[in-house]
Design a protein around this motif. Structure first.
Motif, short mmCIF file in Angstrom:
data_model
loop_
_atom_site.label_atom_id
_atom_site.label_comp_id
_atom_site.label_asym_id
_atom_site.label_seq_id
_atom_site.Cartn_x
_atom_site.Cartn_y
_atom_site.Cartn_z
N GLU A 3 -1.97 -4.34 0.02
CA GLU A 3 -2.75 -4.76 1.18
C GLU A 3 -4.06 -3.98 1.27
N MET A 4 -4.00 -2.69 1.00
CA MET A 4 -5.21 -1.89 1.07
C MET A 4 -6.15 -2.22 -0.08
N TYR A 5 -5.60 -2.46 -1.28
CA TYR A 5 -6.43 -2.85 -2.41
C TYR A 5 -7.12 -4.19 -2.12
N GLU A 9 -11.18 -5.03 -2.04
CA GLU A 9 -11.82 -6.15 -2.73
C GLU A 9 -12.57 -7.05 -1.75
N MET A 10 -12.02 -7.21 -0.56
CA MET A 10 -12.73 -7.98 0.48
C MET A 10 -14.02 -7.27 0.87
N TYR A 34 -9.73 7.02 1.69
CA TYR A 34 -8.60 7.51 0.89
C TYR A 34 -8.15 6.43 -0.09
N TRP A 35 -7.97 5.20 0.38
CA TRP A 35 -7.51 4.13 -0.49
C TRP A 35 -8.58 3.74 -1.50
N LEU A 36 -9.84 3.85 -1.12
CA LEU A 36 -10.91 3.56 -2.07
C LEU A 36 -10.89 4.56 -3.23
N ARG A 37 -10.66 5.83 -2.92
CA ARG A 37 -10.54 6.83 -4.00
C ARG A 37 -9.36 6.50 -4.92
#
Length: 70
Positions: A3-5, A9-10, A34-37
């Protein structure tokens, strides 16, 4: 994680800054960062981060343009 990935991408497709995207989607900026890293470690670490031109690159472009119009 998926979901975070998907959110990352969105964001890439949105053309918004991270701050604008997080506000629009009501996401915490710290969590998104954090999720982008994590995403960059798995995928391409330069995602949505175009290289900045160096001073010499800019200076050379200006010199070429100046010579062209002279």
């Amino acid at each position: 994680q998926e979901e975070m990935y998907l959110a990352i991408e969105m964001w890439q497709e949105s053309g918004l800054s991270q701050y604008q995207f997080c506000n629009r989607e009501k996401l915490a900026k710290a969590t998104f960062s954090y999720w982008l890293r994590k995403y960059r470690k798995v995928h391409d670490k330069y995602i949505h981060t175009p290289p900045k031109p160096s001073f010499n690159c800019i200076r050379n472009t200006i010199l070429k343009f100046t010579n062209y119009i002279s």
